[in-house]
Design an enzyme around this catalytic site. Sequence first.
Site, PDB file in Angstrom:
ATOM      1  CE  LYS A 113     -10.837   0.110  11.040  1.00 29.42           C
ATOM      2  NZ  LYS A 113     -10.159   0.883  10.014  1.00 29.42           N
ATOM      3  CG  ASP A 159      -6.608  -5.881   6.574  1.00 33.93           C
ATOM      4  OD1 ASP A 159      -6.067  -5.945   7.689  1.00 33.93           O
ATOM      5  OD2 ASP A 159      -7.254  -4.884   6.177  1.00 33.93           O
ATOM      6  CG  PHE A 188      -2.476   5.312  13.492  1.00 34.95           C
ATOM      7  CD1 PHE A 188      -1.710   4.946  14.594  1.00 34.95           C
ATOM      8  CD2 PHE A 188      -2.321   6.589  12.967  1.00 34.95           C
ATOM      9  CE1 PHE A 188      -0.809   5.833  15.153  1.00 34.95           C
ATOM     10  CE2 PHE A 188      -1.418   7.488  13.524  1.00 34.95           C
ATOM     11  CZ  PHE A 188      -0.662   7.106  14.618  1.00 34.95           C
ATOM     12  CE  LYS A 202      -8.430  -3.660  14.314  1.00 36.32           C
ATOM     13  NZ  LYS A 202      -7.420  -3.647  13.258  1.00 36.32           N
ATOM     14  CG  ASN A 248      -0.192  -0.105   2.509  1.00 34.60           C
ATOM     15  OD1 ASN A 248       0.561   0.788   2.860  1.00 34.60           O
ATOM     16  ND2 ASN A 248      -0.362  -1.214   3.237  1.00 34.60           N
ATOM     17  CE  LYS A 284       7.919 -12.101 -15.142  1.00 29.08           C
ATOM     18  NZ  LYS A 284       8.417 -11.769 -16.471  1.00 29.08           N
TER      19      LYS A 284
HETATM   20  N1  CTP Z   1      -3.828  -3.495  12.000  1.00 28.65           N
HETATM   21  C1  CTP Z   1      -3.123  -4.597  12.439  1.00 28.65           C
HETATM   22  N2  CTP Z   1      -3.174  -5.786  11.743  1.00 28.65           N
HETATM   23  C2  CTP Z   1      -3.928  -5.894  10.631  1.00 28.65           C
HETATM   24  C3  CTP Z   1      -4.665  -4.772  10.174  1.00 28.65           C
HETATM   25  C4  CTP Z   1      -4.599  -3.595  10.880  1.00 28.65           C
HETATM   26  O1  CTP Z   1      -2.435  -4.506  13.443  1.00 28.65           O
HETATM   27  N3  CTP Z   1      -3.962  -7.037   9.973  1.00 28.65           N
HETATM   28  C5  CTP Z   1      -3.789  -2.262  12.786  1.00 28.65           C
HETATM   29  C6  CTP Z   1      -3.177  -1.071  12.092  1.00 28.65           C
HETATM   30  O2  CTP Z   1      -1.792  -0.987  12.397  1.00 28.65           O
HETATM   31  C7  CTP Z   1      -3.952   0.107  12.653  1.00 28.65           C
HETATM   32  C8  CTP Z   1      -5.316  -0.482  12.978  1.00 28.65           C
HETATM   33  O3  CTP Z   1      -5.117  -1.906  13.035  1.00 28.65           O
HETATM   34  O4  CTP Z   1      -3.408   0.575  13.864  1.00 28.65           O
HETATM   35  C9  CTP Z   1      -6.402  -0.187  11.982  1.00 28.65           C
HETATM   36  O5  CTP Z   1      -5.990  -0.455  10.686  1.00 28.65           O
HETATM   37  P1  CTP Z   1      -6.919  -0.200   9.427  1.00 28.65           P
HETATM   38  O6  CTP Z   1      -6.217  -0.669   8.194  1.00 28.65           O
HETATM   39  O7  CTP Z   1      -7.474   1.187   9.489  1.00 28.65           O
HETATM   40  O8  CTP Z   1      -8.159  -1.114   9.715  1.00 28.65           O
HETATM   41  P2  CTP Z   1      -8.432  -2.653   9.673  1.00 28.65           P
HETATM   42  O9  CTP Z   1      -8.473  -3.139  11.070  1.00 28.65           O
HETATM   43  O10 CTP Z   1      -7.533  -3.364   8.728  1.00 28.65           O
HETATM   44  O11 CTP Z   1      -9.947  -2.651   9.135  1.00 28.65           O
HETATM   45  P3  CTP Z   1     -10.516  -2.312   7.664  1.00 28.65           P
HETATM   46  O12 CTP Z   1      -9.510  -2.830   6.703  1.00 28.65           O
HETATM   47  O13 CTP Z   1     -11.799  -3.034   7.640  1.00 28.65           O
HETATM   48  O14 CTP Z   1     -10.698  -0.831   7.619  1.00 28.65           O
END
Ligand code: CTP
Length: 397
Positions: free
Chosen positions: A335, A276, A321, A339, A207, A286
């Site tokens: 969240k 995720d 975050f 969490k 990303n 490849k």
């Molecule tokens: N985070 C994490 N592990 C993951 C995904 C997210 O530890 N697999 C943590 C990020 O570091 C951040 C928080 O969770 O502090 C929220 O991340 P974000 O990408 O906004 O949300 P997600 O929990 O992934 O939810 P969604 O993708 O549905 O928005």
Amino acid sequence: MNKNVVVGVTGGIAAYKAADVVSRLKKHGLDVNVIMTKSAQRFINPLTFQSLSQNYVVTDMFEEPKTWEVEHIALAQKADLFLVVPTTANVIGKIASGIADDMLSTTIMATKAPILIAPAMNTNMYENPIVQENIQKLKNLGMHFVEPAEGRLACGDYGKGKLAEPEVIVNRAIELLNQQKDLKGKKILVTAGPTKEPIDPVRYITNHSSGKMGYAVAEKAVARGAEVVLISGPTNLTQSAGVKKVDVNTTNEMYKEVLKRFEWADIVIKSAAVADYRPSNVSDNKIKKSDSDFSIKLTRNPDILMELGKRKKNHQVLVGFAAETQNLLENAKKKIQKKNLDFIVANDLTEEGAGFKSDTNIVTIIDQDGQLEQCKKMEKKELAEKILDKAKNLLKE
Ligand code: CTP
């Protein structure tokens, strides 16, 4: 103020202004030791600094020490602040390249004190990309700068490069000396950057995260005296001196490294943009194209923060975050609960000046009880201080 400032004077026409700086520092009740480079001594006599600082001035690395105090390691350790005024392009270049070939550069390399650099040089030199790159490198390493002023320079040119006013330099020095070590003894775990999930030996999913937010938190936490471990996905940033960095690529690697250190930490700040999902199979070779469409099956990665939330002990503070493009507050609030966070820093990625690549951010901080603090657009470094203030206030002694 019962503190010591080591002042390095280098060879520029503005060296005479360093005398005013030393005099002002003394008036603040500071103990001052001066180190002069060889070229500086062509511009101003060491006796001036000796009289003003009331300390022996160090001019030569191989000179017999006058007391056991004036040895470069002793000065490096004695300094509460290291101020270089004026700083030439040459000395900036030396520090940035790790050259230690005289008393000043050696002592700078050996010190753990904050370093404040006041550059002064010709405009074209100051604007030279090599000098700018060196300055940026030192800033990334956590060194502080007093920007030169604009004006008529000694060489007759007009532009930026004039040494900042002694009053401005001294104010900045005092500010740094007063910076509280309010996080001394605290252990802070920070995550930053994106994660990178391989598809085959040449491709990956990632990303746009730059890592700037997490690196800013790590830098500021160290400056405030904390012990900091930064678990970082791939970024182009350099960590500040004093930050212990662990490099990772994938979410699973980050998961492992974070969990290993979770019990150790008093505060955890999870600013990483974690992938995720990962490709279910990573091809050894490849992947070759064919005429038909192609799809990649993805497997869920662990949610690191949710796992930490489950394990969180009463004395620990957990900060998450939320990066959103819609329903910011509603999603961020969910969240926090899911969490088990103490607070969440939510940013709307669609806003100009917020989010991944920018040096600034526009966030709303949400507490466990749903209380909101809407923050104005601010530098990520300023936001880092705010997050640390808030986390510190939540720590239970
Ligand atoms: N985070 C994490 N592990 C993951 C995904 C997210 O530890 N697999 C943590 C990020 O570091 C951040 C928080 O969770 O502090 C929220 O991340 P974000 O990408 O906004 O949300 P997600 O929990 O992934 O939810 P969604 O993708 O549905 O928005």
